[in-house]
Structures are given as C-alpha cells and as structure tokens.
Design a protein around this motif. Structure first.
Motif, short mmCIF file in Angstrom:
data_model
loop_
_atom_site.label_atom_id
_atom_site.label_comp_id
_atom_site.label_asym_id
_atom_site.label_seq_id
_atom_site.Cartn_x
_atom_site.Cartn_y
_atom_site.Cartn_z
N VAL A 504 62.40 162.92 -2.47
CA VAL A 504 63.67 162.18 -2.44
C VAL A 504 64.79 163.09 -1.92
O VAL A 504 65.58 162.69 -1.07
CB VAL A 504 64.01 161.65 -3.86
N TYR A 505 64.82 164.34 -2.41
CA TYR A 505 65.85 165.30 -1.98
C TYR A 505 65.77 165.51 -0.46
O TYR A 505 66.78 165.51 0.23
CB TYR A 505 65.64 166.63 -2.70
N ASN A 506 64.54 165.67 0.05
CA ASN A 506 64.35 165.90 1.49
C ASN A 506 64.85 164.73 2.32
O ASN A 506 65.42 164.91 3.39
CB ASN A 506 62.86 166.11 1.80
N ILE A 507 64.65 163.51 1.81
CA ILE A 507 65.08 162.32 2.57
C ILE A 507 66.60 162.17 2.47
O ILE A 507 67.29 161.91 3.47
CB ILE A 507 64.34 161.06 2.05
N VAL A 508 67.15 162.35 1.26
CA VAL A 508 68.60 162.17 1.06
C VAL A 508 69.40 163.23 1.81
O VAL A 508 70.42 162.94 2.45
CB VAL A 508 68.94 162.22 -0.46
N LYS A 509 68.92 164.48 1.75
CA LYS A 509 69.67 165.58 2.37
C LYS A 509 69.20 165.85 3.81
O LYS A 509 69.33 166.97 4.31
CB LYS A 509 69.48 166.87 1.55
N TYR A 510 68.64 164.84 4.46
CA TYR A 510 68.08 165.03 5.80
C TYR A 510 69.14 165.54 6.78
O TYR A 510 70.24 165.03 6.84
CB TYR A 510 67.51 163.70 6.31
N GLN A 511 68.78 166.58 7.51
CA GLN A 511 69.68 167.13 8.53
C GLN A 511 68.92 167.22 9.85
O GLN A 511 67.77 167.69 9.87
CB GLN A 511 70.14 168.53 8.14
N PRO A 512 69.53 166.79 10.94
CA PRO A 512 68.84 166.88 12.23
C PRO A 512 68.53 168.34 12.58
O PRO A 512 69.22 169.26 12.15
CB PRO A 512 69.86 166.29 13.22
N SER A 513 67.47 168.53 13.35
CA SER A 513 67.06 169.89 13.73
C SER A 513 68.08 170.52 14.67
O SER A 513 68.77 169.82 15.42
CB SER A 513 65.72 169.85 14.47
N GLU A 514 68.16 171.84 14.63
CA GLU A 514 69.01 172.57 15.58
C GLU A 514 68.40 173.95 15.81
O GLU A 514 67.64 174.46 14.99
CB GLU A 514 70.43 172.68 15.04
N TYR A 515 68.73 174.51 16.97
CA TYR A 515 68.29 175.88 17.26
C TYR A 515 69.51 176.62 17.79
O TYR A 515 69.96 176.36 18.90
CB TYR A 515 67.15 175.90 18.27
N GLY A 516 70.07 177.52 16.96
CA GLY A 516 71.31 178.18 17.35
C GLY A 516 72.40 177.13 17.43
O GLY A 516 72.64 176.37 16.49
N ASN A 517 73.05 177.03 18.61
CA ASN A 517 74.11 176.02 18.79
C ASN A 517 73.58 174.75 19.42
O ASN A 517 74.33 173.81 19.67
CB ASN A 517 75.22 176.59 19.69
#
Length: 628
Positions: A504-517
C-alpha cells in the motif's frame, strides 16, 4: 502380471524396469557447506554495500538498526524459513512446487518473469564492474585527473585543490569530479543519447564486458548445483576478506571517524516516522532475496532432513552483520574524502551505482597505491554480484527443467546456454549510450510491487489454502519438530500484514522514475508499470488454466484445483509417510517406513518422527469423523 511388493524386491533389483521411464536424477549438493555458502552468496549482494549504508544514514543513523532488526524478525526470518521449507520438502523448483495448490501455479510463473527481468539488468551491473576492474590494471587510474578527451570545463581535480590549499577556498558546488565525468561521459557515453527513447549506438567495450559476464555465469552453472556449489566456496567467502581489508584501510585514514559518526549517530526522532519502518522492511525484503525463488531452488537440492532451521538463522543474521560492516568500510572512506575536499559528509554520500562507480573510485584516487585498492574494491563487487546472478539463473533453469524433466534434464547444459544467450541478447539495449535509462527503469519496476504480491500470495496460500496445520506437520516430518508459536504467528498474521502495508505504501507514495535531472516520459512510466502488473496478472491467468483442466461445476473445479496434487510431497519414497504413502507414480510400497528399515536397518529418530506424524494424522482423522 502380478506386481511384486517393494518389500519383497531384493535391494539389487530395486528399481526393476522403472529406470527407463524415470526422468534423470535432479542431483544434490555434493558438499556439506555448498548449500549454506550458496545461500550466503545469494543474499549478500551489491545491495549490502551500496544500499544499506546509505539507507541507514538517511533514516536515523544508528537508530535505523532498531526497525531493521524488528523487521528482520517479523518478515525476514519467517518468510526465509518458509521458502526453504517448501523447497526442501518437495525437492521441486519454483514452478513445480505449486503442486501444493495447482490453482496458484501462476505465482510461480510470476516469480520466473520477475527473476528473468532482474537477471538481465543485474548482469549489466556486473559488466560495469568488470569494465572498472580492467580499468584499474594501470599505474595511474584513468578517472584520477581532468584533461582527458571526455572531460568538460566543469571538471575539477581535487589534487589541484589540495596543492593550492593556501589560497582562497574553491567553490566546488558547480564543478564535477573527474570520476563522475569518467562514469557518465566515458563509460556510459550518456551524452550520445537524448533520453530513453533515443538509445544511441552500442558501446562495444560494454557489450564485450556483458558477453564476458554472461560467459562466466554460464561456465559456473554449466553442471547445475554441482558446479555452482563449488564456485561459491570462493565467491561467498572472498568478499569478506576484501571487506575486512577495506575496513582496516578505511578506519586508519584521517577523518574516518567523521564518516563513521555520521553513519551511526542515532537520531531516535526518526523512529516516529512510518517511512523509516517501511525503508527497513524494504531493505530486509530485497537484501534476503525472498520471493525471487532462489532460496526455494537451493533448498530443493538438499537432502530431506537437512537442518534448514539452523541455516535460516546463520544466513539471515550473517547478512545483517555484513551490511553493518560494509557501512563502516564505506563511511570511513567517505569521512576521509569529506576531510580532503573540505565539504560535509552528506555532500559526498550517495547510494546505488553512484556510490560504486563515482564516489568510491574518486576516494580510491586519494589513497597511496590507488590502483591496488580500486582493483580490490571492484573484485569484491564482482564476487558479490556473481553468486547472486548464479542463483537467478539456477532458479530459471531449475523451474523449467522440473516442469519438463524427461526432455530437459538430460540436456540441462544446452538449455542453460539457450537461456544465457537469450538474456544476453535482451540485455544488449543496456549497452547502448542511453542504456542507463533502461537499467533504471528495469531496476525501479521489475521487482517492485509484483514481487510483493508474489510473496503475500505465497504466504496466504501456504497458511490459509494448504493449511497451517498441514504445513507444520510437513516440517515436523522433515526436521523432527514443529515450528513454534513465533513462526506460526508471523506466517498467519504479522508477515502478510507487514507486506500488505509495504505494498500500500509503495502504491500511495509512487514517484515516477528519474536519473539525475532526467525525467522519464509517460510511455516509459507506463511500460514500467506494465512490467510489474504482468507478473501479478500471471496469478489469475494460472487460475483460469487450472480451473479449465478440472471437471464439474465452477465451485467444484476451484476446490479440486486448490487441493494438493496426488504426487505432492517428499520426492523419495522412503520419506513419504502418513498421507504421502504410496501416492508416487509407480509406487509399489505398502509402507515407506518399512523400506527405510530394510535399507538402513533399525529405526532412527526420523522414523520415530514418521510414526508420530502418522499417529497424529490418524487422531486428526478420528476427530474430524467424530465432529461429522
């Protein structure tokens, strides 16, 4: 033609004519320590060095050890023991083990999909390590100075700062270290790609390193556990030797205590935050490698009475201690580095590939004999990574060969080669100039929520569908004692509940991937999410197939498919007691216990257990009948 009961067959003619119809033997571990060292090698991987120390320092330093050990007790040790028990009891891989409840075979398919995706990118990380290992074989490390063709005007050499330390302090906030430019502009050549949709050209030196790492892995798993079980004597023990050398070198450096203080100073206020507890559970979850099928596969090659209860505690606690030790080795060097550069420790501390390929190599250039220490560090990473990769490959190969033993077992070496070549070709996109973007995408999504769904489902099926009483009885048959209330409470309630909270935490706090900027485009995010969802979808797909294979009304089909298969149980006839008697194909034995007595003479403690289990089951049946 009359059948001769097994008891009347002389030991020499024991197999009769069955040999021609039986699949080739699976094989077993050949040495006493093969299994234990393989498990240690599998669990102690790159994450212990590059994830744990950073997680600890960002989540309350020494205080992080409190949730870490609590989570180890709640969902690490119990699930680890459950996986080993399932594998050892059935002597089957992650797909065939679902004879325990054929309705849920899709869980095994999901596991194989996850492991295949992880194996593709994990070997690419080993390829980077090999690249740096070869680059360290020089008198002057190539990432030591600026002024190479790949460097930019922003490059600032720390040796220059040191030489001019009597002048005004240099502002290093807008500068880049030579090691960072070497990694991004030379090794990855990431400037040749504009993003994940534009991979650019293949970097041939990386491609050759990837080919080499796949070749090493193939040669080590060529004969299955017979060959990998010998290699781990080196790959599982040697990292400890190097880690101790790096630790001693680290703590003797000037400023080392500054880093260690940073790593361990407890900030107990962090314990009130749910994020810290979730991070601790995630660290345990990924560090022990539960749910990937590796533990189950390794245990399936054990003898039936191997003491996996003891092995569980040795491996899980050994893994935790290694992580803590690695933190000292890393942070002592970071403390020295921060003193050299005149910046706070938190400005040099990083996690993941950034630590292994940028920060630590830069720190190496500040030491005397820098190529030697650099070679040692990357050799340690190589051995840490390889035995985890052996486990991933052994899991895939064992799972499929156990499904088709008649066809694939005799051709196991050829089948392993086919899988290695296929995964190498799929990993070629990671060797391109934009390959790092694909690696980050695979790392973020391949074993995310899909893996948690697999573990939660396994836990619930074993305790609710198969039944806790049955499962404890199976362990009693195998080890001579039943799991205590601690394990039963964790399996029934605590472990699944903790996993659910993680999910549940992983789904609620979902953040899109990023690499550096760099932010990933929407289509890449969708592709990543699909990777995770696909492994979950395997479960309902498997259910549909299982239900279609049964007969009767829908509810009858579901009930039949959720019951253990007829041939579920120990693989050797002499270990099949109670409900498992004479349920093997081709079985002629009235009572395996008698077979045991004929073979070995007399009754051992395990036969006593078998008699007890039989008696218990008869009592259970009587109870049920009286209730009816």
């Amino acid at each position: 033609q009359p059948v001769t009961p097994d008891l009347l067959v002389s030991p020499s003619s024991q197999d009769g004519d069955l040999g021609s119809e039986c699949p080739e033997d699976r094989g077993n571990w050949t040495g006493r320590l093969d299994f234990l060292l393989s498990c240690i090698g599998y669990c102690v991987g790159l994450g212990n060095v590059w994830r744990f120390p950073y997680r600890a320092y960002t989540n309350g330093g020494g205080a992080f050890l409190v949730p870490y050990f609590i989570m180890l007790a709640i969902c690490g040790i119990p699930i680890f023991f459950m996986e080993l028990s399932l594998g050892q009891f059935s002597s089957l891989g992650p797909l065939a083990v679902w004879k325990i409840s054929p309705l849920f075979k899709g869980v095994g398919m999901g596991t194989i999909l996850i492991v295949s995706l992880v194996a593709i990118y994990y070997n690419m990380i080993i390829a980077y390590v090999l690249f740096y290992l070869f680059a360290s074989l020089t008198s002057d490390l190539p990432w030591q100075h600026c002024g190479n063709w790949w460097n930019t005007d922003l490059c600032l050499d720390h040796h220059v700062i040191k030489a001019g330390n009597n002048t005004l302090p240099v502002n290093i906030s807008n500068t880049v270290s030579p090691s960072e430019e070497y990694w991004s502009r030379y090794v990855l050549h990431i400037q040749g790609s504009s993003g994940i949709g534009d991979p650019g050209r293949i970097r041939w030196n990386l491609c050759l390193c990837l080919l080499l790492s796949w070749t090493i892995v193939y040669l080590c798993i060529l004969k299955g556990v017979k060959s990998s079980g010998k290699v781990v004597y080196f790959t599982a023990t040697f990292p400890y030797l190097i880690l101790v050398m790096l630790l001693i070198r680290g703590v003797t450096l000037e400023g080392a205590w500054k880093g260690i203080q940073f790593y361990l100073t407890p900030q107990f206020d962090h314990l009130l935050s749910s994020k810290v507890w979730i991070e601790a559970a995630l660290q345990i979850f990924y560090s022990l490698g539960v749910g990937f099928g590796g533990l189950l596969t390794f245990a399936s090659y054990n003898t039936f009475h191997q003491n996996i209860y003891r092995d569980t505690f040795i491996v899980t606690l050994g893994n935790a201690i290694t992580s803590i030790l690695a933190g000292f080795a890393i942070f002592s060097v970071l403390g020295y580095m921060s003193q050299e550069l005149g910046v706070p420790v938190n400005q040099v501390a990083k996690a993941g590939p950034g630590l292994a390929f940028v920060v630590y190599p830069q720190a190496m250039t500040m030491l005397p004999l820098s190529p030697f220490w650099s070679f040692l560090f990357f050799f340690m990473l190589l051995t840490l990574g390889l035995d985890s990769q052996f486990a991933f490959m052994e899991t895939i190969v064992t799972a499929v060969t156990d499904e088709f033993p008649y066809y694939l077992r005799p051709k196991k070496a050829l089948f392993s080669a086919v899988i290695c070549i296929a995964l190498f070709l799929m990993g070629l996109i990671l060797t391109t100039e934009g390959g790092m973007y694909w690696l980050v995408l695979l790392d973020d999504y391949s074993a995310g929520f899909g893996l948690m769904v697999v573990v939660i489902t396994t836990c619930l099926v074993v305790t609710r569908v198969y039944g806790m009483k049955r499962f404890c009885r199976d362990i009693h048959m195998m080890l001579g004692f039943k799991p205590g209330p601690y394990f039963r409470a964790c399996w029934m309630v605590l472990s699944p509940a903790t996993m659910m909270a993680l999910l549940v935490y992983n789904i609620v706090k979902y953040q899109p991937s990023e690499y550096g900027n760099y932010r990933f485009p929407t289509w890449a995010e969708v592709l990543g999410i699909l990777m995770g969802v696909l492994s979950c979808l395997m479960i309902p797909m498997g259910m549909v197939v299982a239900v279609l294979q049964e007969e009767g009304t829908l509810w009858e089909r579901v009930q039949q498919a959720s019951r253990p298969a007829m041939d579920w149980g120990p693989s050797l006839e002499e270990n099949r007691t109670g409900v498992y008697v004479a349920s093997l194909a081709g079985s002629q034995s009235p009572k395996p216990l008698m077979v045991h007595m004929r073979k070995y003479g007399g009754i051992t403690s395990y036969e006593n257990t078998a008699i007890e289990v039989d008696r218990e089951m008869e009592e259970d049946d009587d109870d049920e009948e009286s209730m009816i």
